[in-house]
Structures are given as C-alpha cells and as structure tokens.
Design a protein around this motif. Sequence first.
Motif, PDB file in Angstrom:
ATOM      1  N   GLN A 429     -18.328   9.780 -26.949  1.00 49.68           N
ATOM      2  CA  GLN A 429     -19.377   8.830 -27.319  1.00 49.68           C
ATOM      3  C   GLN A 429     -20.404   8.707 -26.201  1.00 49.68           C
ATOM      4  N   ALA A 430     -19.925   8.642 -24.959  1.00 49.79           N
ATOM      5  CA  ALA A 430     -20.844   8.499 -23.834  1.00 49.79           C
ATOM      6  C   ALA A 430     -21.687   9.756 -23.655  1.00 49.79           C
ATOM      7  N   LEU A 431     -21.089  10.909 -23.829  1.00 50.11           N
ATOM      8  CA  LEU A 431     -21.810  12.157 -23.611  1.00 50.11           C
ATOM      9  C   LEU A 431     -22.788  12.478 -24.739  1.00 50.11           C
ATOM     10  N   GLU A 432     -22.706  11.758 -25.846  1.00 48.86           N
ATOM     11  CA  GLU A 432     -23.674  11.953 -26.919  1.00 48.86           C
ATOM     12  C   GLU A 432     -25.073  11.486 -26.512  1.00 48.86           C
ATOM     13  N   GLU A 439     -25.500  13.544 -12.516  1.00 52.25           N
ATOM     14  CA  GLU A 439     -24.260  13.176 -11.842  1.00 52.25           C
ATOM     15  C   GLU A 439     -23.273  12.544 -12.821  1.00 52.25           C
ATOM     16  N   VAL A 440     -23.770  11.617 -13.648  1.00 49.62           N
ATOM     17  CA  VAL A 440     -22.895  10.944 -14.606  1.00 49.62           C
ATOM     18  C   VAL A 440     -22.407  11.929 -15.667  1.00 49.62           C
ATOM     19  N   ARG A 441     -23.318  12.779 -16.155  1.00 44.96           N
ATOM     20  CA  ARG A 441     -22.939  13.724 -17.199  1.00 44.96           C
ATOM     21  C   ARG A 441     -21.843  14.678 -16.713  1.00 44.96           C
ATOM     22  N   VAL A 442     -21.983  15.154 -15.491  1.00 43.15           N
ATOM     23  CA  VAL A 442     -20.971  16.055 -14.936  1.00 43.15           C
ATOM     24  C   VAL A 442     -19.639  15.329 -14.773  1.00 43.15           C
TER      25      VAL A 442
END
Length: 960
Positions: A429-432, A439-442
């Motif tokens: 859900q967060a990566l959508e 930094e957060v995505r990785v």
Amino acid sequence: MPLGPARVAPSGSLSDVLIGRRAELALLRAVIGSPPSLALIEGEAGIGKSRLVGELFATPGLAGIRRLVGQCEQLQEPLPLSPLLDAFRLAGDELARSRPPNPVVGVLAPLLPELAEHLPPPLPALPDQRAERHRVFRAAVALLDHLGPLVLVLEDVHWADGGTHDFLAFLAAHQPKNVSVILTVRTEVGLLPIREAFARAPSGPARTVSLTPLSLPEVEELAQSILRAELPRTFAAPLYEKTGGIPFVVEEVLRTLLEQLPASEIPGRPDVLAELAVPTVLRDVVRQRLSSLDDPAQEIIGAAAVIGMTPDDHVLAEVTGSGAAGIAKALAQAQAVGLLHEEDGRCRFRHALARQIVYESVPVSGRRLLHLRTAQALESGAAPRPVARLAHHYRQAGRTAEFVGHAEAAADTAFSHGNDATAARFLLQALELGELSREVRVRLAVKLGRAAVDGLAHTEAVPILERLLATEPLPTHLRGELRFALGRLLRQQGETRAGHLQIESAIEDLADRPALLGRALAVLSAPETVVDRHVSEHAARCDQAEEAARRSGDRDVGIAVRIARASLLLEQGDPGSWRLIDELLRDDGLRAAPREHARACLNWAQGALHIGRLERAEALLAEGRQVVDQAEYLRLAEIVELVTAAVDHAAGRWEGLADRARRLEGTGAKVGAASLDRRLLQATLLTATGPAEEATARLGDVIAIAERVGSVWPLIPALMTLSRLLLTLDDAAGAASYATAALAHVRSKGNWVWGAETVLCLVDALDALGEAGEAAELVEELNLGIAGADAPIAQAALLSARAVLARSRDSLEADRLLDAALATLRAAGLRYEEALAAERLGRWRCERSAADGGPLLEGALRLYGGMGADRDIARICRVMRQNGVPIPYPWRGGRPSHGQTLSSREREVALLAAEGRTNQEIATELFLSRRTVESHISSALRKLGLLSRKELSTLLGSDP
C-alpha cells in the motif's frame, strides 16, 4: 394466522422468532453437544449468521453454557490474536474464582493486562520469534482448556488477520476435549486459509453450516412475525423480489415501512415497495433511517462510521467536538431507529453494510477531514498506538507522509509477530504512492522483499522490485538484497530461469554480507531447479555457501547450507546424503526453526521419490506434515498435499488419486513453483488410466511450460513419461525422439540418476526399430553415471536396459537381469514400476512357455487392477490372450455386468469418439459431465483391448 406468544428478539432484530434454519440450528446443537467440535457458519452479508448463533444460545438447556465471543474487525491491528484476546477478557470473573491455570498461560499476561492478576506470572521471552509465537498459541489453547467446558465463538473471521487464522489452524490440531469452536464467515470473501486445517482436524472435519437466502414462503413467514398480520401473496412476492430473501434486508425494509404506516395497513399496500429499487433497496432503507435523525446526530453518526464498526465514545467526542451528552443523545437516536445496537455494553453498527452506507453518505471532503481528526485523536491516545488504524485513517485523509510512516510501523509490528502476509500488504500500500522519496522507497522495498516470499504477495511485489532495480542507483549491498529477494519471488512464481539468473546476479553485490550471501548460494546449489547448470556448478555453489556461512557465524545460515548440501547429494543418489539428513533431523537448531524444518523434510521427501527411496519419502513426509501442523505454517499445506499425492502415486495407492490430483491442479496455488509438479502428476496418472490423447496433450503442456521457464524438473521426467507412453502406442520413432531430448538435459545437468528411465525408454525404442546395438555405449554411460548410487529406480532401469541388450545373445542372462530389476522395484515398494517390469518379464518368458510367463503376467494384471490403470489393463489382457494365458475374473471381460460387450452408453460415447469428437463435445451433446465421458471411453478401451481412441474407428464399425 394464529400467532404464539412473543419472546424477546435478539438485539437489533424486529422478529422474535427464527424463520427457517431449523436444520442448521439442529446441526449446531449437535456440534456443541459433542465436543471437541468445530463449525463454520457461512453465508453472505446480512444472511443471519450472528442471529443463528444467538438463537443457538437462547435454546432451552443451552442458555447457561459458558461461551467466549470475539469479534474480528475490518481494521484489525497486526497484534497476535486480537479477537481471541477480546474473548478472553470476558472470562475475568471465572478466572478470579478458578484454580490457577497452566504456567504456560503466563505468556498471555502481557497481552491481557486486565486479567494479569488472575494469570500465572509472565515467562521470559524466547529469542526466536516463531518459537515465542508457537508458545503463545500453546498458552491460548491451555487457557481455553482451563476455562472449559465452553464454546468459543469468533464472528466475522473473514476479517481476521493471518496470525488469528494460523492460531485457528493450530487450535484445530490441538483442540481441548471440552471446547467447541464456532466461526462465522462471509462466503463472498474467497477461500479462508483455515479451511484446510479445519478439514483435517483430529476431532473430525469441521461441520459447515451454509446459510442461503430465505425462500418466498419463509420471507412471508418472517414478515408476518414482524407485522403480526396475515400477508397476502400480492405483498409477499414483491417483498421477496426486492430483498432477495436476505433476512437483514427484509427486516430493514419492514422497519422503514413501519415508520410510514401502521403494521395492519402494510400488507394491503404493495405499492409502497415499488418505490424501492432492487439494487439500492438496502441503501434506501439505511439512508431513510439516517435522515430521521436530527442534524447533530447525523453528523455524529457519520463520524462514527468513519471511525469504525464500534466507535469509541471518547474518540467520537474528540473528532466531532461534541460533549458527552450530545454523543449519548446521538447514539441513542441511532439505536432507536436500528442503525446501531448494543453489544457488550458498547454501541455498534448493527451491520457492516449499514456502516458502509452511512460512511458513503458523508461527502468526500467531509470524510477526509473526519479521517484526519480520527487519526489525530487515536495518535494522542494511550500507548500502544493502533498503527494499522492510524495508517488507514491517514491514507483516507490524503496525508501521505503520516500514512507511510504508520504503514511501515504496522508492517514492522506484523513482521515481528511472524505475520509476513500482513506486513507485505501494508508495504505494498505504501509503495503504491508515487511521491515517496528515493530513500523511503528503497527502505520499504527492501522490507517488502523480505516479507513477500512468505507473505505470498508475489504478483504485486515483483514489478515493484523490478522497477526499483531498473531505475534507482542503489547501494551495492541493497541492490544485492533486492536481487536475491526478486529471484526468490520469481522462483516461487514458477519462473525458474529468471529467478536463478537474478540470484546469480546478486552474488557479487552480497560479498560483504556473508549471511545473505550464504543463503543465496545455498539456493543456487539446488540441482532440481534450472536447466543448463551442471551438478558440478551446484556443488561449487554449495562449497561457496559453506564458506560464507562460516564467515557470517550465523547458525541459521549454517543449517540452511547443510540442508542444501543434503538435498544436492540426495538428488544424485549419494548414500552419504542420508547420514547428513539424519544428523540434521536430530539437530536442535533445525528443530528450533519449524519453517526450515518443514521445508527441508518436504524437499527431502521429494528428492527421495526422485531416486525411488519410497520408505524414506514416507517417513520424511510424515515428519514434515507434523511440523507444518505444529508450527501452524499453513502456507506449506498445499505442498504437503502435493507430496502426499506423489508418495501415494509411487506406492500404487491410486484410489481417489485422480480426483485429488484434479483438485490440486484446480486450486489457485499460492506457490506457483508447485504448478508444474501438479500438472505432471495428473498427466502421469492419465498415461495409465485415461485416454492416451489427453495424456499426450497434458504432457506436452508440461514440457512446453518447463522449457519456457527453464525448469529441469519436471522437464526430464515429463519427456521420459511421454516417451514411455508413445512406446505403448507403438510409436518407437516418436519415443526415441523424446527420450533423446530428455537425455540432452540429463547430460547438461550431469545427473544420470535422473536419466536412467529415459535411457531404458531409448533402448526400448531402438530395440523396436531394430537398432538396439547402437545403445550399448549409452547403457555403459549410464552404468558409469550411477555407479555406487543409492537409487532403486535408476539401478532397476540400468538392469532392465542391460537385459534388453542381452536378450538377443543370451536369453538366460536377460532373464536374470530383468528378474533382478523386478526384485529391486518390489523391495522399494514402487508398485507401478514393479508391474511394468513384471509385464516385460512375463512377455519374455511366454515366448518360451505360457506356464513360465503366465503367473508374472497375472501378477502384473492384479497390480494394474489394484491401481485402476485401465490402459495398462487393456494392453496386458491383449498380451495374455495372444499367449493363451487365462485372464482372471473380473478382467476377463471388463465389468461383470456387461462382459466384453459395451453398455449402450459406452458404445454411444465410443462411436462419437471414433468420429473425432472431443470429450467436451461429447459431453455437451449427450448432456454428461466431461469426467463421465472420460470414464466411459476408458472403460470402452479396456473392454475392447485397445490402447488408444484412434483404434476405435476400426473396431466400432462392426455390429454391436
């Protein structure tokens, strides 16, 4: 109509009598009357599941029975056993009066602070989270046992978290003798993961109570019980049509009408129903209830719907800015019109559908503000913070940063409790969201890679990891970890080559992370996965993995590498593999890691089948199944069933196996890598039991898919099986072609244990083509390749191939070699291979004398008959007739009722098959199921002594 005295209706219900459901209620009474017992009450929303439970406990004689009731919420926190803990909180008075529980129950004290004074002291935490989770499960079962006799009721289990599902599976396997369990679940939410465990419970399969919509007469009866008046069909019929027979909707419609008209007038006014459109009837009902409230109450109830099914009064006051009096007044109004009802001293929406409709009635902009206020109110509350609910509310409020932070926290909490599936869901859900920083995505993607393998979020996670690897300049160690995770996900999806290549590409990046490097190299050492990698390369990878494990100092990595080494040796038939396997099975380190333990046992069981060590496969399967059950590892349940079916196939226990194989293939598999094994199992069964054309087509599918994904197993056995099938159809050239293709993969892999049966097929094909002399070098190559191997299948195939070559020059030597092969297979318990060898030896001996070969042919026939191998039965009966060997009853003429003559239906089906119709076309024309058509064709082929439906065209032209 005469009406009996009224009684108190269940909370929120208009009707004081239960309509229909007599059989269902009787079944539930029987279930809880014979503990330990399990029951699933299933049906769509509003069908009356909770009402049925309420009626059960209102039954005379059951009203005093102890029961614990837990409610699963749609937004459950990722904390272990939340619904069960809620149920336990109802038992405070009983615990205060009873003797002290089992000391292990002290594990629950930190989770139940309200009851801590009545529980044993807390136990020290275990370092292994999975072991701690298992101990919590044991404690919960012990507490249920202590409180018994009782009935545990968990409502709306479709909303339960993965941990609760896993506990229920554990409970089913370890159910106290004085406890009954009732679960309610919606049918529209898909397959529950606990169904498998409930079907295999030691106390017996769970009883399923399926609730369907009421019939027209039952809707009429329900309306009469509410209106206290006769109901003409002119009203009952449109009421049934508008409500679909859903009891909740029936009641809500009548509740609305009762506000507009006196009860006595409603039956004569069918016109009032016409204004309620069928698709929106429930929405209209609830909205009318809502519109009857004053404006402040509507705003408060709208906010309550945003907060959840059971809104907290304090949160509601903070969100709306209303005082306690205003909140109380609004809730009372909503309860009076049936939007809410009281449950366990709290106001709750009467139904999830009602809450959803009220929620959707709030304007979008207003909903976003209410979600934000709800999140802020929850965040300012007492610890621990409900991170799952916070993530939900911040997401709906459009506050990305806060949502991502709490979603990550919820994933971390779920991951710490071993609930990988929930963790993967929050991370996805967060990566959508597209506006995440690099930094957060990785960081989220790395966590997703760790969670998704066991969380089974493969399909969603793969493109995220692929995109991240393709577009982001990642630090070396993170790139390696993501590539390793992506490779594992691809392998589990069945993309063998792609997954292997990804893991290979991760090795260099993981050089400075020896623990991960050791695990990645251990995966690459598995020989039964990818084509074009020689066993020497797998062995080198295993050596490298051992070195990485030593560098890491991680005991778990060391065990993983030892498991891989044992598997590598086992697949080659190395006798030393059993010593290593036995050492590992006694190793406390492996036993402390139940997931690794279960996986290892199942992998080794499959390896044992590959080499023909059936007795070891059965023992390993039994241990693996036990660990899966004890460790509540439901995600391996389908692998357990697949390996069980494969073991039964090898042992000749074929009764019902075709249906099981069909069901295995039909299940939407969670582990895609198992799909090819399921397909091969069903295709292999068909080569012996079904039409040759269908078996050929299915084997062709397995081969095509295996070649596309680069999966060496089951590519080699599928090619071999097709070669063996073509030999029975007298297509020696085709058999030689497929055997040659299989041997190319055997040589590329360098594992001749896997290629022995293929060599035998090629020798047989060359012998049929008059070219057996060309196979001598090949047989010697096989001899060298399996020298010293502990592999009964390979050794028997070598003996049989040598016998074929020796037959033309020394029949006694050929007889001796084939007799040794038969003895090897018989000792190994491989019944189908034993039958094939006995048939071959019987045919050879019949060339000297029917008296010599007849007993062997009859023995093979009985083996085929016990397995239901219809095609083989037809073939061997023909051989016996040709050699003057008497055919025993009941194979003398097919079914005793028809002898050698086809039944009228069998002949009808066979004639259509002879015209070239497919099974589905025949089924459609004759109004039969496809399975019935398959059965008739198999029976016709057996009775007529035919091997293929192609032969039907020549033999069915005669008179019946």
